[in-house]
Enzyme design. Sequence first.
Site, PDB file in Angstrom:
ATOM      1  CG  HIS A  80      -0.292   0.218   2.510  1.00  0.00           C
ATOM      2  ND1 HIS A  80       0.342  -0.796   3.195  1.00  0.00           N
ATOM      3  CD2 HIS A  80      -0.143   1.325   3.273  1.00  0.00           C
ATOM      4  CE1 HIS A  80       0.834  -0.319   4.326  1.00  0.00           C
ATOM      5  NE2 HIS A  80       0.560   0.977   4.392  1.00  0.00           N
ATOM      6  CG  HIS A  96       0.151   5.928   3.902  1.00  0.00           C
ATOM      7  ND1 HIS A  96      -0.957   6.062   4.707  1.00  0.00           N
ATOM      8  CD2 HIS A  96       0.647   4.690   4.150  1.00  0.00           C
ATOM      9  CE1 HIS A  96      -1.127   4.959   5.403  1.00  0.00           C
ATOM     10  NE2 HIS A  96      -0.158   4.098   5.082  1.00  0.00           N
ATOM     11  CE1 TYR A 111     -13.362  32.781  15.058  1.00  0.00           C
ATOM     12  CE2 TYR A 111     -14.447  31.693  13.227  1.00  0.00           C
ATOM     13  CZ  TYR A 111     -13.844  32.820  13.778  1.00  0.00           C
ATOM     14  OH  TYR A 111     -13.735  33.961  13.041  1.00  0.00           O
ATOM     15  CD  GLN A 151     -18.042  33.780  14.466  1.00  0.00           C
ATOM     16  OE1 GLN A 151     -18.118  34.801  13.805  1.00  0.00           O
ATOM     17  NE2 GLN A 151     -16.921  33.369  15.023  1.00  0.00           N
TER      18      GLN A 151
END
Length: 138
Positions: free
Chosen positions: A64, A66, A130, A134
Amino acid sequence: MEIKSDLRHGRHCVFKMHVHLVFVTKYRRNVFTKEVLDDLKIFFEKVCLDFESELVEFDGEDDHVHLLVNYPPKVAVSVLVNSLKGVSSRMIRKKNYPSIKMKLWGGALWSPSYFAGSCGGAPIEIIRQYIEQQQTPA
């Protein structure tokens, strides 16, 4: 597109998008050598350039690989993956590696599935916090 620091600028957007991709060989066969992985890296870099993307990191093992790819928002990850796998499979077959020819006789290098994970930026909890903080108008 111009690149400044780690933020990229398009015509109407500023972005920093990365995806972690994992491709597995067909039947999870151990066919990769260092030479094959070196060639794969070159093929992946060329495909990424065609998509105005950047191969930030690449490595693999026997069965495999990545990839960490920085890509623009106009690129669909599925289309990028399709091209990465298709081009690399075709180019590796052209090179006629004996280790691959013996173990993968059907012409396919990759399993049809893949892993794609978004990464980079702030953790989800920080972003959620975050947004929650607001100043919503009354």
